[in-house]
Scaffold this motif. Structure first.
Motif, PDB file in Angstrom:
ATOM      1  N   GLY A 199       0.599  -7.137   9.214  1.00  0.00           N
ATOM      2  CA  GLY A 199       0.202  -6.184  10.248  1.00  0.00           C
ATOM      3  C   GLY A 199       1.386  -5.440  10.824  1.00  0.00           C
ATOM      4  O   GLY A 199       1.436  -5.184  12.035  1.00  0.00           O
ATOM      5  N   VAL A 240      -3.271   2.750  -0.256  1.00  0.00           N
ATOM      6  CA  VAL A 240      -4.025   1.603   0.261  1.00  0.00           C
ATOM      7  C   VAL A 240      -5.388   2.116   0.701  1.00  0.00           C
ATOM      8  O   VAL A 240      -5.478   3.136   1.389  1.00  0.00           O
ATOM      9  CB  VAL A 240      -3.285   0.954   1.453  1.00  0.00           C
ATOM     10  CG1 VAL A 240      -4.143  -0.153   2.068  1.00  0.00           C
ATOM     11  CG2 VAL A 240      -1.943   0.403   1.011  1.00  0.00           C
ATOM     12  N   ALA A 283      -2.821   3.549   4.075  1.00  0.00           N
ATOM     13  CA  ALA A 283      -4.230   3.938   4.112  1.00  0.00           C
ATOM     14  C   ALA A 283      -4.318   5.375   4.622  1.00  0.00           C
ATOM     15  O   ALA A 283      -3.731   5.725   5.647  1.00  0.00           O
ATOM     16  CB  ALA A 283      -5.019   2.999   5.009  1.00  0.00           C
ATOM     17  N   GLU A 304       3.661   1.177   9.123  1.00  0.00           N
ATOM     18  CA  GLU A 304       2.597   2.180   8.994  1.00  0.00           C
ATOM     19  C   GLU A 304       1.912   2.010   7.650  1.00  0.00           C
ATOM     20  O   GLU A 304       2.553   2.104   6.599  1.00  0.00           O
ATOM     21  CB  GLU A 304       3.188   3.589   9.122  1.00  0.00           C
ATOM     22  CG  GLU A 304       2.148   4.689   9.102  1.00  0.00           C
ATOM     23  CD  GLU A 304       2.756   6.073   9.278  1.00  0.00           C
ATOM     24  OE1 GLU A 304       2.005   7.059   9.146  1.00  0.00           O
ATOM     25  OE2 GLU A 304       3.973   6.166   9.535  1.00  0.00           O
ATOM     26  N   SER A 305       0.630   1.764   7.682  1.00  0.00           N
ATOM     27  CA  SER A 305      -0.123   1.549   6.451  1.00  0.00           C
ATOM     28  C   SER A 305      -0.190   2.832   5.627  1.00  0.00           C
ATOM     29  O   SER A 305      -0.173   3.946   6.160  1.00  0.00           O
ATOM     30  CB  SER A 305      -1.551   1.081   6.788  1.00  0.00           C
ATOM     31  OG  SER A 305      -2.343   1.014   5.620  1.00  0.00           O
ATOM     32  N   LYS A 323       3.042  -5.836   4.139  1.00  0.00           N
ATOM     33  CA  LYS A 323       2.818  -5.112   5.395  1.00  0.00           C
ATOM     34  C   LYS A 323       1.387  -5.302   5.900  1.00  0.00           C
ATOM     35  O   LYS A 323       1.163  -5.506   7.102  1.00  0.00           O
ATOM     36  CB  LYS A 323       3.098  -3.622   5.211  1.00  0.00           C
ATOM     37  CG  LYS A 323       4.579  -3.264   5.138  1.00  0.00           C
ATOM     38  CD  LYS A 323       4.785  -1.834   4.656  1.00  0.00           C
ATOM     39  CE  LYS A 323       4.031  -0.813   5.497  1.00  0.00           C
ATOM     40  NZ  LYS A 323       4.187   0.550   4.960  1.00  0.00           N
ATOM     41  N   GLU A 324       0.438  -5.227   4.990  1.00  0.00           N
ATOM     42  CA  GLU A 324      -0.974  -5.374   5.385  1.00  0.00           C
ATOM     43  C   GLU A 324      -1.245  -6.782   5.912  1.00  0.00           C
ATOM     44  O   GLU A 324      -1.940  -6.956   6.913  1.00  0.00           O
ATOM     45  CB  GLU A 324      -1.898  -5.063   4.202  1.00  0.00           C
ATOM     46  CG  GLU A 324      -1.919  -3.599   3.777  1.00  0.00           C
ATOM     47  CD  GLU A 324      -2.532  -2.688   4.821  1.00  0.00           C
ATOM     48  OE1 GLU A 324      -3.424  -3.136   5.572  1.00  0.00           O
ATOM     49  OE2 GLU A 324      -2.109  -1.513   4.902  1.00  0.00           O
ATOM     50  N   VAL A 334      -4.961  -2.395  -2.595  1.00  0.00           N
ATOM     51  CA  VAL A 334      -3.659  -1.745  -2.766  1.00  0.00           C
ATOM     52  C   VAL A 334      -3.578  -1.307  -4.221  1.00  0.00           C
ATOM     53  O   VAL A 334      -3.519  -2.143  -5.121  1.00  0.00           O
ATOM     54  CB  VAL A 334      -2.503  -2.692  -2.402  1.00  0.00           C
ATOM     55  CG1 VAL A 334      -1.166  -1.984  -2.592  1.00  0.00           C
ATOM     56  CG2 VAL A 334      -2.638  -3.180  -0.959  1.00  0.00           C
ATOM     57  N   LYS A 352      -8.886   1.018   2.620  1.00  0.00           N
ATOM     58  CA  LYS A 352      -9.642   0.053   3.436  1.00  0.00           C
ATOM     59  C   LYS A 352     -10.714   0.787   4.249  1.00  0.00           C
ATOM     60  O   LYS A 352     -10.669   0.811   5.481  1.00  0.00           O
ATOM     61  CB  LYS A 352      -8.715  -0.778   4.315  1.00  0.00           C
ATOM     62  CG  LYS A 352      -7.577  -0.043   5.011  1.00  0.00           C
ATOM     63  CD  LYS A 352      -6.719  -1.039   5.778  1.00  0.00           C
ATOM     64  CE  LYS A 352      -5.585  -0.367   6.508  1.00  0.00           C
ATOM     65  NZ  LYS A 352      -4.751  -1.358   7.259  1.00  0.00           N
ATOM     66  N   THR A 375      -9.441  -5.040   1.474  1.00  0.00           N
ATOM     67  CA  THR A 375      -8.430  -3.992   1.332  1.00  0.00           C
ATOM     68  C   THR A 375      -7.932  -3.958  -0.108  1.00  0.00           C
ATOM     69  O   THR A 375      -7.680  -4.995  -0.714  1.00  0.00           O
ATOM     70  CB  THR A 375      -7.257  -4.244   2.292  1.00  0.00           C
ATOM     71  OG1 THR A 375      -7.732  -4.116   3.641  1.00  0.00           O
ATOM     72  CG2 THR A 375      -6.129  -3.245   2.071  1.00  0.00           C
ATOM     73  N   GLU A 397       3.619  -3.062   0.298  1.00  0.00           N
ATOM     74  CA  GLU A 397       2.421  -2.682   1.050  1.00  0.00           C
ATOM     75  C   GLU A 397       1.508  -3.885   1.275  1.00  0.00           C
ATOM     76  O   GLU A 397       0.877  -4.005   2.326  1.00  0.00           O
ATOM     77  CB  GLU A 397       1.670  -1.556   0.330  1.00  0.00           C
ATOM     78  CG  GLU A 397       2.419  -0.231   0.292  1.00  0.00           C
ATOM     79  CD  GLU A 397       2.819   0.254   1.679  1.00  0.00           C
ATOM     80  OE1 GLU A 397       1.961   0.275   2.585  1.00  0.00           O
ATOM     81  OE2 GLU A 397       4.002   0.618   1.848  1.00  0.00           O
TER      82      GLU A 397
END
Length: 272
Positions: free
Chosen positions: A217, A164, A223, A220-221, A213-214, A151, A166, A149, A210
């Motif tokens: 988990g 982001v 991505a 809201e991503s 968060k990734e 960022v 991925k 991933t 971010e």
């Protein structure tokens, strides 16, 4: 997940552990995470410092530059006393001063087609804090091929962008947004056009958020979305990104299978 924290660590991360979305299990995820930061400049400085403060267990920092006086208006990991020092060493000092329990791996080198994949593959997640398209494309391609991933943030003058990427788990890649680098000279760098120092601080902090968060988990991503901030207008807006079916990197008929396209490109990990 190992929840074996020392008493000092429990005190250090108490405000995280109180969050239901983090707790002890989430803090343990941060402790075992490995994050690579490309660029120890305006974005990489607040990013690395907040990752260190959050308890990211291992932070790799890539930059082949040295601290200059003109950096200090925005690159807050560095100090006047460390002018002339390698940026990776200066940033390591700043990060471990905040949190001596984490490990910083300094990489005083240029990101190239020869070393990008092996370097990226050593980490769980990668952050782009550079200011040139050559490195951004090399990094984005490497992350896609290594299934990591990315960022990515960018700043110029009074504006910032963040997303982001991925594509290895679905969604667009960096080349779905920018199919190819713009012609040389058409997009100025911060050294050519300037940047308000605090703008890099905001975007680097958002980038760190971010990342957390990734790893955790939660939330809201970004991505599939591009966040754009106009500091002068005090306005955020979000643009939806979609996979490009003709993308050379992640599309069904992708032509980029390795990093050979970057073989002749000298790509310094020059930071904002």
């Amino acid at each position: 997940m190992d929840l074996d924290f020392s008493e000092d660590e429990i005190h250090r991360y108490a405000r995280h552990i109180l969050l239901a979305e983090v707790g002890g299990t989430g803090q343990a995820k941060l402790k075992t995470a490995r994050v690579l930061v490309i660029g120890a400049g305006g974005l990489g400085s607040p990013l690395a410092m907040y990752l260190a403060a959050a308890g990211i267990g291992t932070i790799g920092i890539v930059d082949d530059d040295r601290v200059e006086l003109s950096n200090l208006q925005r690159q807050i990991a560095h100090t006047t006393a460390r002018i002339g020092s390698p940026k990776v060493e200066s940033a390591s000092i700043a990060a471990t001063a905040i949190n001596p329990d984490i490990r910083v791996e300094p990489h005083a080198l240029r990101l190239t087609a020869d070393n990008a994949l092996s370097l990226i593959s050593r980490y769980d997640l990668v952050c782009d804090g550079t200011d040139n398209f050559a490195t951004r494309f090399l990094l984005a391609d490497g992350c896609m091929l290594a299934r990591r991933t990315l960022v990515s943030a960018a700043v110029l003058r009074f504006e910032g962008q963040l997303s982001v990427f991925k594509p290895h788990v679905g969604g667009p890649c960096y080349r779905c947004l920018f199919a190819e680098a713009p012609p040389d000279g058409t997009v100025p760098t911060c050294s050519e056009a300037g940047v308000l120092g605090s703008v890099t601080g905001v975007m680097g902090s958002l980038q760190a958020t971010e990342v957390l968060k990734e790893i955790l988990g939660i939330g809201e991503s970004l991505a599939g979305r591009l966040l754009i901030w106009d500091a002068l207008a005090s306005r955020f807006r979000t643009v939806r990104l979609r996979p490009d079916p003709n993308c050379a990197l992640c599309g069904p008929a992708a032509t980029i299978k390795d990093l050979s396209a970057h073989r002749d490109v000298s790509s310094p990990a020059r930071a904002v």
